[in-house]
Design a protein around this motif. Structure first.
Motif, PDB file in Angstrom:
ATOM      1  N   LYS A  35     -26.957 -23.947  23.510  1.00  0.00           N
ATOM      2  CA  LYS A  35     -26.161 -24.906  22.730  1.00  0.00           C
ATOM      3  C   LYS A  35     -24.688 -24.860  23.085  1.00  0.00           C
ATOM      4  N   TRP A  36     -24.158 -23.674  23.364  1.00  0.00           N
ATOM      5  CA  TRP A  36     -22.728 -23.591  23.686  1.00  0.00           C
ATOM      6  C   TRP A  36     -22.429 -24.227  25.034  1.00  0.00           C
ATOM      7  N   VAL A  37     -23.351 -24.091  25.974  1.00  0.00           N
ATOM      8  CA  VAL A  37     -23.170 -24.741  27.280  1.00  0.00           C
ATOM      9  C   VAL A  37     -23.134 -26.251  27.092  1.00  0.00           C
ATOM     10  N   VAL A  38     -24.080 -26.778  26.338  1.00  0.00           N
ATOM     11  CA  VAL A  38     -24.133 -28.222  26.087  1.00  0.00           C
ATOM     12  C   VAL A  38     -22.840 -28.691  25.423  1.00  0.00           C
ATOM     13  N   LEU A  39     -22.377 -27.962  24.427  1.00  0.00           N
ATOM     14  CA  LEU A  39     -21.171 -28.374  23.706  1.00  0.00           C
ATOM     15  C   LEU A  39     -19.910 -28.249  24.558  1.00  0.00           C
ATOM     16  N   VAL A  40     -19.811 -27.210  25.392  1.00  0.00           N
ATOM     17  CA  VAL A  40     -18.663 -27.083  26.293  1.00  0.00           C
ATOM     18  C   VAL A  40     -18.658 -28.231  27.294  1.00  0.00           C
ATOM     19  N   LEU A  41     -19.822 -28.534  27.864  1.00  0.00           N
ATOM     20  CA  LEU A  41     -19.903 -29.647  28.822  1.00  0.00           C
ATOM     21  C   LEU A  41     -19.517 -30.965  28.158  1.00  0.00           C
ATOM     22  N   CYS A  42     -19.968 -31.174  26.941  1.00  0.00           N
ATOM     23  CA  CYS A  42     -19.630 -32.411  26.232  1.00  0.00           C
ATOM     24  C   CYS A  42     -18.139 -32.454  25.892  1.00  0.00           C
ATOM     25  N   ALA A  43     -17.573 -31.321  25.501  1.00  0.00           N
ATOM     26  CA  ALA A  43     -16.145 -31.280  25.181  1.00  0.00           C
ATOM     27  C   ALA A  43     -15.307 -31.589  26.418  1.00  0.00           C
ATOM     28  N   LEU A  44     -15.611 -30.920  27.529  1.00  0.00           N
ATOM     29  CA  LEU A  44     -14.847 -31.141  28.758  1.00  0.00           C
ATOM     30  C   LEU A  44     -15.140 -32.511  29.361  1.00  0.00           C
ATOM     31  N   GLY A  45     -16.286 -33.078  28.990  1.00  0.00           N
ATOM     32  CA  GLY A  45     -16.628 -34.422  29.453  1.00  0.00           C
ATOM     33  C   GLY A  45     -15.933 -35.512  28.664  1.00  0.00           C
ATOM     34  N   GLY A  46     -15.223 -35.114  27.607  1.00  0.00           N
ATOM     35  CA  GLY A  46     -14.457 -36.071  26.818  1.00  0.00           C
ATOM     36  C   GLY A  46     -15.222 -36.702  25.682  1.00  0.00           C
TER      37      GLY A  46
END
Length: 143
Positions: A35-46
């Motif tokens: 879940k943290w990987v998904v959320l970090v990717l989404c955060a950095l993806g804007g």
């Protein structure tokens, strides 16, 4: 190694099969499904403040920005997640020699390609949560 690949000549390179126990792609799936990987990717993806139908614009973020945005993540978990994503080539870590030192994280092209996939997963989870909760309640009432 026959336990990790299918026919390597089929696509001009290694053809991995995540259904095999020792396949490296299975380990990668395990890492990126966190879940943290998904959320970090989404955060950095804007994606943090965007509606599902608004295109995301990738952004560089500081550690403290990510920590604030990802409610509930521990410092240790965020650090481990960022390091693993950097190791896999999904993000870059840039250190700027200021006082204090500024460190930013940004998705690579490889990370952006994965972001497009996990963004849909996050959107699905958010839009179907009411359905899942209703099914859980129904299931729990039966058992």
């Amino acid at each position: 190694m026959t336990t990790t690949r299918t026919d390597p000549n089929a696509s001009g390179g290694a053809a991995y099969n995540a259904f095999l126990a020792m396949c490296p792609s299975r380990l990668l799936l395990e890492r990126i499904s966190n879940k943290w990987v998904v959320l970090v990717l989404c955060a950095l993806g804007g994606d943090a403040d965007k509606a599902p139908d608004v295109p995301a614009a990738p952004t560089a973020m500081r550690y403290s920005e990510l920590a604030r945005l990802l409610s509930g993540v521990s410092q240790k978990m965020l650090t481990q997640t960022l390091r693993s994503l950097e190791r896999d080539g999904l993000l870059t870590r840039t250190v700027t020699p200021t006082v204090p030192v500024t460190v930013t994280y940004e998705l690579t092209d490889l990370g952006l390609s994965l972001h497009r996939v996990v963004r849909r997963l996050r959107e699905w989870a958010q839009s179907h949560m009411d359905d899942v909760l209703a099914h859980r309640e129904e299931y729990d009432a039966r058992t």
